[in-house]
Scaffold this motif. Structure first.
Motif, short mmCIF file in Angstrom:
data_model
loop_
_atom_site.label_atom_id
_atom_site.label_comp_id
_atom_site.label_asym_id
_atom_site.label_seq_id
_atom_site.Cartn_x
_atom_site.Cartn_y
_atom_site.Cartn_z
N GLU A 1 4.51 0.99 33.82
CA GLU A 1 3.79 0.78 35.07
C GLU A 1 4.67 0.19 36.17
O GLU A 1 4.19 -0.07 37.28
N GLY A 2 5.95 -0.05 35.86
CA GLY A 2 6.87 -0.58 36.85
C GLY A 2 6.73 -2.07 37.10
O GLY A 2 7.28 -2.60 38.08
N LYS A 3 6.04 -2.78 36.22
CA LYS A 3 5.85 -4.22 36.38
C LYS A 3 6.96 -5.03 35.73
O LYS A 3 7.05 -6.25 35.93
N LEU A 4 7.80 -4.37 34.95
CA LEU A 4 8.84 -5.05 34.18
C LEU A 4 9.96 -4.06 33.93
O LEU A 4 9.74 -2.84 33.93
N ASP A 5 11.17 -4.58 33.73
CA ASP A 5 12.31 -3.70 33.46
C ASP A 5 12.72 -3.68 32.00
O ASP A 5 13.25 -2.67 31.52
N ALA A 6 12.50 -4.77 31.29
CA ALA A 6 12.88 -4.81 29.88
C ALA A 6 12.19 -5.97 29.18
O ALA A 6 11.68 -6.90 29.83
N MET A 7 12.19 -5.91 27.86
CA MET A 7 11.63 -6.97 27.02
C MET A 7 12.77 -7.74 26.38
O MET A 7 13.69 -7.15 25.82
N GLY A 8 12.71 -9.06 26.45
CA GLY A 8 13.72 -9.90 25.81
C GLY A 8 13.27 -10.29 24.41
O GLY A 8 12.15 -10.77 24.22
N VAL A 9 14.13 -10.09 23.43
CA VAL A 9 13.81 -10.40 22.03
C VAL A 9 15.01 -11.09 21.40
O VAL A 9 16.15 -10.66 21.59
N ALA A 10 14.77 -12.14 20.64
CA ALA A 10 15.85 -12.82 19.93
C ALA A 10 15.46 -13.06 18.47
O ALA A 10 16.08 -12.55 17.55
N ARG A 11 14.40 -13.84 18.25
CA ARG A 11 14.07 -14.29 16.90
C ARG A 11 13.74 -13.15 15.95
O ARG A 11 14.08 -13.21 14.76
N GLN A 12 13.10 -12.09 16.44
CA GLN A 12 12.78 -10.98 15.55
C GLN A 12 14.04 -10.30 15.03
O GLN A 12 14.07 -9.80 13.91
N VAL B 1 2.85 -3.89 24.45
CA VAL B 1 2.52 -4.47 25.75
C VAL B 1 3.70 -4.35 26.70
O VAL B 1 3.55 -4.01 27.88
N ALA B 2 4.90 -4.62 26.19
CA ALA B 2 6.10 -4.53 27.03
C ALA B 2 6.32 -3.10 27.50
O ALA B 2 6.64 -2.86 28.68
N ALA B 3 6.16 -2.13 26.61
CA ALA B 3 6.37 -0.73 26.97
C ALA B 3 5.40 -0.30 28.07
O ALA B 3 5.77 0.43 29.00
N ASN B 4 4.17 -0.77 27.99
CA ASN B 4 3.18 -0.42 29.00
C ASN B 4 3.54 -1.04 30.35
O ASN B 4 3.41 -0.39 31.40
N ALA B 5 4.01 -2.30 30.33
CA ALA B 5 4.40 -2.97 31.57
C ALA B 5 5.59 -2.27 32.21
O ALA B 5 5.67 -2.12 33.44
N ILE B 6 6.54 -1.83 31.38
CA ILE B 6 7.71 -1.11 31.89
C ILE B 6 7.29 0.23 32.48
O ILE B 6 7.75 0.64 33.55
#
Length: 443
Positions: free
Chosen positions: A105-116, A98-103
């Motif tokens: 499409e220009g709707k997002l710049d990056a995905m934040g991940v910590a717990r994984q 989902v994050a890759a698709n949003a990026i």
């Protein structure tokens, strides 16, 4: 310089968070204010906004437990990106696809991940190599990373060691603990019999094998996983199911010898240098309770035993509340009875998890009887006793007992016999896995 930015407070009152889809009036930062605040922060010189939602009153948005939807903050973060030119990151149970698709499409710049990353530091490398089945999944339990427990009258029921060593992981004993948990090859290989193929037994076998020992698992049922199989059955526990698959793959890839449908009744029957007992626990049973024969144990329900439409759950700990939550999602009508003065009043359960469930029951008007005990179970009702000592009846179709467990070790701890999991003491997945790692390192 990056700023952790909560887009919307998701707060409807003092110590009152708002749940996904809830119709409420925002008393914190709403979206209109957030649009302006994001511009101010950009003008002030911040280089990036690392976004989620929520406050400490609605912490399940900032640190989403397993009950929250995946990508729960994405829509609000995508909206904020329209008001700034600096990079915007979205966090909160984000999925790579989902994050890759949003990026894209220009709707997002990056995905934040910590717990994984705490559960499996190599998860990105494995994903890039198309080895997703080898990724040890974060199950959003917070038992190791954020186990600040909050309930009525208690701000934070947490050991000091946990308070100063946050960012550990319940399912990965090595995370932030490599000074005590690390794989060291043994100089004296041994054959180790493991009685019980639950999570504790499998983790012990995994670490023993990596150290150079020869573990052999004996499991009386036809499936590995133990009671965790039942615990993972609710639809919202898809990550628990992934963890079971991960352990099964570990057993296969490491070539660990496993004997299913094999019950060991006496450790003396085993030919091994060391024995690990991981035989779990049994449900606490109120045998003298009138009508106890009409009740269903929590594990029986999770394993598929049918219940009626209106279901009373005796026990408002985490297991009982998760069962009530699942029943509501299935369209049934749960009722919770708890002897303590709050639900999930126990150490080790993160406030993000417990607060979500309490708020959910309040929002959906699930009947909750606190400081109340079960006195008798009838054919179509139960008798309860309240705090004032008065008895009263409540109609229901079924009763599920979720009042705790009792350890069932096959043998006592000794020089060459080691106890792992709930048979050593009732706990949670963290206590099971960390204890298993400790035992495997000591052999």
């Amino acid at each position: 310089m990056s700023l952790r930015y909560s887009v919307v407070s998701k707060t409807k009152g003092m110590r009152e968070g708002a749940l996904p889809g809830e119709d409420y009036v925002e008393v914190g930062r709403d979206m209109k204010e957030s649009e302006q605040a994001a511009k101010y922060l950009q003008d002030a010189g911040y280089d990036m906004l690392n976004c989620d939602n929520g406050t400490y009153d609605a912490w399940y948005w900032s640190h989403p437990p397993l009950y929250m939807p995946q990508n729960c903050n994405l829509a609000d973060v995508e909206h904020i990106k329209n008001f700034v030119s600096i990079p915007v990151v979205a966090a909160g149970r984000m999925t790579p696809e989902v994050a890759a698709n949003a990026i894209k499409e220009g709707k997002l710049d990056a995905m934040g991940v910590a717990r994984q990353f705490l559960a499996d530091p190599a998860w990105v490398t494995k994903m890039m190599a198309s080895r997703e089945d080898e990724i040890r999944p974060c199950i959003c339990c917070h038992n190791g990373c954020f186990n600040m427990a909050h309930y009525k009258g208690v701000g934070n029921d947490q050991d000091l060691k946990d308070a100063i060593h946050m960012a550990r992981c319940a399912i990965n004993a090595e995370t932030m603990q490599t000074n005590v948990h690390y794989i060291e090859k043994t100089k004296h290989p041994k054959t180790v019999a493991i009685i019980g193929g639950g999570i504790g037994g499998m983790e012990t076998a995994r670490v023993l094998k990596l150290r150079g020992h020869t573990p052999i698992i004996y499991e009386k049922s036809g499936t590995l996983g133990g009671v965790f199989n039942a615990a993972s059955t609710p639809d919202f526990k898809e990550k628990d199911q992934e963890l079971l698959k991960w352990y099964a793959l570990q057993m296969k890839d490491l070539g660990i010898e496993i004997h299913l449908n094999t019950e060991i009744k006496d450790v003396k029957d085993l030919k091994a240098d060391e024995v690990v007992v991981a035989t779990g626990s049994k449900a606490r049973r109120f045998s003298k309770l009138p009508g106890i024969e009409r009740t269903v144990e929590a594990v029986e329900y999770l394993e598929g035993k049918p219940v009626g439409d209106t279901v009373l759950i005796c026990g408002g700990g985490l297991t009982g509340c998760e069962i009530a939550y699942e029943l509501y999602l299935k369209g049934k009508h749960p009722i919770i009875v708890e002897m303590k003065d709050d639900l999930i009043a126990q150490k080790g359960v993160c406030m993000a998890n417990s607060t979500y469930l309490r708020n959910f029951f309040a929002l959906h008007q699930v009947p909750v009887y606190l400081e109340t005990s079960l006195q008798a179970v009838g054919a179509s009702n139960v008798t309860l006793k309240g705090k004032d000592g008065k008895e009263f009846d409540v109609a229901c179709d079924s009763v599920i007992m979720s009042v705790g467990y009792i350890p069932t070790p096959l043998a006592e701890e000794s020089k060459h016999i080691h106890l792992v999991g709930d048979c050593n003491g009732i706990g949670n997945l963290r206590t099971v896995i960390w204890r298993a790692y400790d035992v495997a390192m000591a052999i």
